[in-house]
Design an enzyme around this catalytic site. Structure first.
Site, mmCIF file in Angstrom:
data_model
loop_
_atom_site.group_PDB
_atom_site.id
_atom_site.type_symbol
_atom_site.label_atom_id
_atom_site.label_comp_id
_atom_site.label_asym_id
_atom_site.label_seq_id
_atom_site.Cartn_x
_atom_site.Cartn_y
_atom_site.Cartn_z
ATOM 1 C CG HIS A 68 -2.227 0.660 1.000
ATOM 2 N ND1 HIS A 68 -2.455 1.548 -0.030
ATOM 3 C CD2 HIS A 68 -3.409 0.566 1.664
ATOM 4 C CE1 HIS A 68 -3.705 1.979 0.015
ATOM 5 N NE2 HIS A 68 -4.312 1.392 1.032
ATOM 6 C CG ASP A 122 -2.934 5.240 -4.152
ATOM 7 O OD1 ASP A 122 -2.244 5.153 -3.112
ATOM 8 O OD2 ASP A 122 -2.848 6.178 -4.967
#
Length: 442
Positions: A413, A417
């Site tokens: 992450h 995204d």
């Protein structure tokens, strides 16, 4: 002639002598495989550089540094394939003087044992075998490895030994306190013994252990796997998103063209080639999933080296399909079959395992219905495939039975995204449910 552990790769500093294929004192021919070495990345078969009689210096199961002499080859005693005269003399000499030879070998081994003990007594000259993870932990905790006693095979220092040393250093106190503790131990009640059962078998005398256990050293490659999996958890912001794909069209295509495909290419049309092709198309659409983090930089790869996770008897390995975007369906299936075969027979080279920009793991072949695959750092994404199940789903307003596969995408992450991850996995779903787009390159 000395037989040394060869240099295998820049990052490999030690190797486990996994197996001697030729016995001690046996005659070997030049280029004959005599030993199998195992490292934290690959297995290597070691050939004889000359013909002669093999004298083993390091037993199977011991871990040694690169460049260590593990055996010698007596060239004067062998060479039967080069000279019939030498063959006759060597055979006659072995038949008549086998006892003398055994005695000499024993004396040689005893001398080596004495030399080894002498070297071990001098802490500055030699150190015991140490697991890489144990060495790292000792450095972090400022533990002097010279004062740590190894409990592993051949005195090898393990992570557990270092952890024990850390605990001992924390509990260091006046001797009176230690003696008081020993006194309590000697008068311990049965309830106290029950508390001790939580300790590892290495901390208990053998006679006090009532439950049978087996202790064996982790192989270098298993240690490496453990290290990489822990790294994936500790050094990435890993998240997993899920979706499901209707496999009807892929199953129809395979059923319709399987016979002709197999006859033409000599290999069956599997599921993996569809997913490799789908992933490449999705990676081209979402380049961040094919990238990696280097410090404060993002490195985008403009090539597609796809790792294919393969389970073996010694653990999970991930050989790489180089430039997978340039391969046909048949070439993908052929290369995967070849890599899987080489992985099972421990023939993979270091070059076939290094690199990779994205990984695919098929847990479905083992019956897994859903899982969260772990990222293979420094990669930022891995696709998990699962078993196909017939399920009742709604299609065009009607309840129908369709073959469904769960898909999972684990991603870092820090770089990817949620929008990109979900879009990437959704695109793979679309390509799998309508493979015509793969062939038309839409």
């Amino acid at each position: 002639m000395e037989v040394k552990v060869p240099e295998i790769g820049e990052s490999i500093v030690e190797a486990l002598v996994a197996n001697w294929i030729v016995e001690d004192g046996a005659e070997v021919a030049q280029d004959e495989i005599i030993c199998e070495l195992e490292t934290d990345k690959v297995n290597v078969e070691l050939p004889a550089d000359a013909s002669g009689i093999l004298h083993i210096k390091v037993k199977a199961g011991e871990t040694v540094d690169i460049g260590t002499v593990i055996a010698t080859i007596d060239e004067d005693a062998g060479g039967t394939k080069e000279s019939e005269t030498k063959e006759s003399e060597t055979k006659e000499s072995r038949d008549k003087g086998s006892k003398d030879q055994e005695s000499e070998d024993k004396e040689s081994r005893d001398q080596e044992s004495e030399d080894k003990e002498s070297r071990d007594q001098k802490s500055g000259e030699s150190a015991p075998a140490i697991n890489p993870a144990a060495k790292k932990l000792a450095r972090e905790k400022q533990i002097d490895l010279a004062e740590v006693e190894g409990s592993g095979r051949a005195g090898r220092i393990t992570v557990e030994d270092v952890q024990k040393a850390v605990e001992t250093s924390k509990k260091s106190a006046p001797q009176a306190g230690e003696k008081g503790q020993e006194a309590e131990t000697s008068t311990a009640k049965p309830a106290d013994k029950a508390d001790k059962a939580d300790k590892s078998a290495s901390e208990q005398p053998a006679e006090e252990s009532e439950r049978p256990v087996t202790r064996e050293a982790m192989t270098p490659i298993r240690q490496r796997i453990a290290e990489r999996l822990l790294q994936a958890r500790q050094q990435t912001a890993m998240l997993t998103t899920f979706n499901e794909a209707d496999m009807s069209w892929v199953k129809k295509l395979r059923s319709r063209h399987q016979k002709h495909f197999t006859e033409k290419h000599g290999i069956k049309l599997g599921l993996m080639s569809f997913f490799v092709k789908s992933c490449i198309k999705a990676l081209q659409e979402y380049p961040a999933v094919n990238a990696r983090i280097d410090g404060t930089d993002i490195v985008y790869h403009h090539y597609y080296d796809i790792g294919i996770a393969v389970g073996t008897d010694r653990g999970l390995v991930v050989p790489i399909l180089r430039d997978a975007d340039q391969l046909t369906f048949a070439e993908i299936e052929q290369q995967i079959a070849e890599l899987a075969s080489r992985a099972q027979s421990r023939k993979l080279t270091l070059a076939e395992l290094e690199g990779g920009t994205f990984t695919i793991s098929n847990g479905g072949i083992y019956g897994s219905l859903l899982s969260t695959p772990l990222i293979n750092p420094p990669q930022c994404g891995v696709l998990g495939m699962h078993a196909i199940q017939d399920r009742a789903v709604v299609h065009d307003g009607e309840i129908v039975v369709r073959p469904i596969m769960n898909l999972a995408l684990s991603y870092d992450h820090r770089l990817i995204d949620g929008r990109e991850a979900v879009g990437f996995l959704k695109l793979i779903k679309e390509y799998i449910e309508d493979p015509s787009e793969l062939f038309l390159e839409l």
